[in-house]
Scaffold this motif. Structure first.
Motif, PDB file in Angstrom:
ATOM      1  N   GLU A 332       0.729  -1.434  -0.054  1.00  0.00           N
ATOM      2  CA  GLU A 332       0.130   0.072   0.030  1.00  0.00           C
ATOM      3  C   GLU A 332       0.806   1.195   0.086  1.00  0.00           C
ATOM      4  O   GLU A 332       1.713   1.447   0.684  1.00  0.00           O
ATOM      5  N   HIS A 354      -7.261  -5.622   0.206  1.00  0.00           N
ATOM      6  CA  HIS A 354      -6.473  -5.484   1.298  1.00  0.00           C
ATOM      7  C   HIS A 354      -5.735  -4.276   1.059  1.00  0.00           C
ATOM      8  O   HIS A 354      -5.666  -3.273   2.136  1.00  0.00           O
ATOM      9  N   GLU A 355      -5.206  -4.175  -0.215  1.00  0.00           N
ATOM     10  CA  GLU A 355      -4.441  -2.869  -0.308  1.00  0.00           C
ATOM     11  C   GLU A 355      -4.931  -1.560  -0.314  1.00  0.00           C
ATOM     12  O   GLU A 355      -4.619  -0.556   0.318  1.00  0.00           O
ATOM     13  N   HIS A 358      -5.906  -0.608   3.119  1.00  0.00           N
ATOM     14  CA  HIS A 358      -4.725   0.223   3.966  1.00  0.00           C
ATOM     15  C   HIS A 358      -4.709   1.689   3.516  1.00  0.00           C
ATOM     16  O   HIS A 358      -4.108   2.382   4.435  1.00  0.00           O
ATOM     17  N   GLU A 377      -2.202  -3.617   9.754  1.00  0.00           N
ATOM     18  CA  GLU A 377      -2.332  -4.867   9.324  1.00  0.00           C
ATOM     19  C   GLU A 377      -3.612  -5.589   9.675  1.00  0.00           C
ATOM     20  O   GLU A 377      -4.593  -5.791   8.914  1.00  0.00           O
ATOM     21  N   TYR A 437      -1.680  -9.277  11.499  1.00  0.00           N
ATOM     22  CA  TYR A 437      -2.507  -9.528  10.789  1.00  0.00           C
ATOM     23  C   TYR A 437      -3.701 -10.240  11.459  1.00  0.00           C
ATOM     24  O   TYR A 437      -4.830  -9.610  11.474  1.00  0.00           O
TER      25      TYR A 437
HETATM   26 ZN   LIG Z   1      -1.265  -5.357   4.532  1.00  0.00          ZN
END
Ligand SMILES: [Zn+2]
Length: 601
Positions: A332, A354-355, A358, A377, A437
């Motif tokens: 990201e 996901h990115e 971010h 994360e 995560y």
């Molecule tokens: Zn990540």
């Protein structure tokens, strides 16, 4: 220009608000950078003017810059660490130790002046240590002028030249970057693996590069009619240049990083969304047919993701976001992401989700990622799991199931380390990633169990409203969640993020109308209990933890508090009991679910 003024106002107003209410301050940078790239040698020459404003209450006698590309040299700390850790990152392993001189990365400083006068400096690995000739007083600015020569490393980790899919330039962490100074002091960790913490400010970047290369990245292109490459207004004429190079001029208002990627074979698509945000996609035009189709199908889904995150965290405040093929997986950046492109559709959507998520936690709520990676994360995993569940219509009751599973596995195997560990100091990459995560995701998903789903959702919106364009800390997310719920959460932040205490509750016994529960694990939690009576009816109970000083909104019958020191808790029901079950939602991360329910013989 309008955009820039608007964003400056947003940021100034927000920081002012922050200062009034939290006695908060943050440093400020304005970069003007110019680089001339030689794509045949993977080298560039740069100049950098940096206006640094010291908003801290302290006088500064030194400043520090990150020179991240220096990590890609044999025997760098990144190299040595990767060759010594038990479970090295497969992308790094011993690859840095084998780089040839023309493949290493470096940034070599030619000159550095502070307000026109030379300053003393020393390069130590990936950090440039500068002793100022004139200290910068609180509230004052200094201008630093630098010239440097740089070589782009063979792509090993995140940035570099010629990644495994043949993308020529992935330019992250490419410029001398001022380190952050905040209430904790200077943050100058060597670049070992992860991750970043930057100073907010305005970036003005000019890149001179071979005219056949298309660039995507952070920032708004200022001269689209001179550049073309898909940026131009097609109804107007291009101003063609005869030169072998094009000069790309970007401006990025109020960001803390600037990434760009370039390739002579990029396709550049733009999807205009209803909210006026342009989504840009850059991917190699010679990808196999099946991958090209995925990159097309990704585009409307990316618009849905942008809406989901904007609605559930806070409105995306820029007019542009770019999804770019490059790098070594997914990473990201400000207003953009670099992802690898040869993926099945589910994987391509998953990494983009996901990115892009971010953007809110790494970019706009710029938590120190080295110190608190779980707030980046983990929260990103939390919200992207929810987004995928909705957009792909997966219909899962608990979209975070795999995070619960990985957390439990590492606990059972004895490799777990506390979330308070610096991200480069975990014994294993496994312990880092499970903490950041999975256990970081559980911080929020388990909070839905403690304070209720609606309060958690409200809290996330308030967190963004109060802390975007700042650097929130663990206590800030805790305070926000306390304010929306009225529940005290100091015990939760401490146990979950600063210890490896585990949760294990059991139903100890049932005798007619008397139920005894037991706390076996060290970490306390409020308890939801489902009781089924002999007559077939059932009833839900909630036992708040005494330290919460309140209870979550619930339709269950609220019982008296459980004080932490008591290992057992006894309560009586009106009817004879057949069976008892703890936490049917399974949002509580109990490490032994085998003893969570009991039925009379
Ligand atoms: Zn990540």
């Amino acid at each position: 220009m309008k955009k820039i003024i608007l964003f400056l106002c947003i940021s100034t107003c927000l920081s002012f608000y922050g200062q009034q209410n939290y006695n908060y301050w943050q440093q400020h940078v304005d970069y003007t950078m110019d680089i001339d790239v030689d794509v045949t040698k993977f080298q560039y020459k740069g100049t950098q003017k940096l206006v640094y404003t010291n908003n801290s209450p302290d006088e500064l006698s030194h400043v520090y810059y990150h020179l991240y590309f220096n990590a890609f040299q044999p025997n760098s700390q990144m190299d040595v660490r990767s060759r010594n850790i038990e479970d090295p990152d497969g992308r790094v392993t011993n690859r840095i130790s084998k780089l040839k001189p023309e493949e290493i990365g470096y940034i070599k400083i030619g000159s550095l002046k502070q307000d026109g006068k030379n300053v003393q400096y020393k390069v130590v690995g990936t950090i440039l240590e500068v002793t100022l000739s004139t200290p910068i007083k609180s509230g004052k600015s200094s201008t630093f002028d630098m010239t440097y020569d740089a070589q782009i490393p063979k792509q090993i980790r995140r940035s570099g030249q010629t990644n495994k899919e043949g993308v020529i330039l992935s330019m992250a962490q490419w410029y001398p970057k001022m380190a952050e100074y905040d209430f904790e002091g200077w943050h100058t960790p060597p670049y070992i693996a992860r991750e970043f913490h930057g100073v907010w400010g305005d970036f003005d970047v000019t890149i001179h590069i071979d005219k056949n290369y298309t660039i995507g990245g952070t920032g708004y292109l200022q001269n689209p009619q001179e550049i073309g490459h898909g940026y131009e207004d097609k109804s107007k004429k291009l101003k063609k240049s005869k030169s072998e190079k094009l000069s790309w001029h970007f401006k990025a208002p109020n960001v803390h990083d600037f990434m760009w990627a370039a390739d002579p074979e990029y396709t550049h698509d733009i999807l205009k969304t209803a909210k006026g945000i342009d989504l840009h996609f850059f991917y190699k035009r010679n990808l196999e047919e099946k991958y090209l189709k995925n990159w097309k199908d990704l585009q409307p889904k990316t618009a849905q993701l942008m809406s989901f995150f904007s609605e559930n965290i806070g409105q995306y405040p820029y007019k542009q976001y770019s999804v770019i093929q490059g790098g070594d997986g997914g990473m990201e950046y400000a207003m953009s992401t670099l992802i690898t492109g040869k993926r099945g559709f589910g994987s391509l959507l998953g990494v983009t989700s996901h990115e892009m998520a971010h953007t809110w936690f790494q970019f706009l709520l710029a938590t120190n990622e080295s110190l608190h990676p779980w707030m980046d994360e983990g929260f990103t995993t939390y919200i992207s799991n929810k987004a995928e569940n909705e957009i792909l219509k997966e219909g899962r009751n608990n979209p975070h199931k795999s995070s619960y599973l990985s957390y439990k596995t590492i606990v059972e195997r004895g490799y777990e380390e506390s979330l308070s560990t610096h991200s480069d100091r975990y014994h294993t990459n496994w312990a880092y990633s499970t903490a950041s995560y999975s256990k970081g995701n559980l911080f929020l998903s388990q909070l839905e169990y403690i304070i209720g789903k609606e309060n958690t959702e409200k809290g996330l919106l308030k967190y963004y409203k109060d802390f975007s364009f700042k650097h929130p800390t663990p206590n800030d997310i805790k305070r926000v969640m306390e304010k929306v719920s009225g529940i005290h959460l100091g015990w939760y932040l401490n146990e979950w993020t600063q210890t490896t205490h585990t949760i294990d509750y059991s139903v100890k016994s049932i005798e007619a109308k008397t139920i005894i529960l037991e706390r076996i694990g060290q970490m306390p939690m409020p308890i939801d209990v489902e009781v089924t009576y002999l007559d077939g009816s059932s009833e839900s109970f909630n036992i708040p933890l005494e330290m919460m000083r309140a209870n979550k909104p619930t339709v269950a019958t609220i019982l008296k508090d459980w004080g932490w020191a008591n290992p057992t808790y006894t309560f009586k029901t009106a009817k004879a009991v057949k069976s008892v079950a703890i936490d049917k939602s399974k949002l509580m991360a109990d490490i032994n679910e085998g003893n969570n329910s009991l039925q009379i013989e």
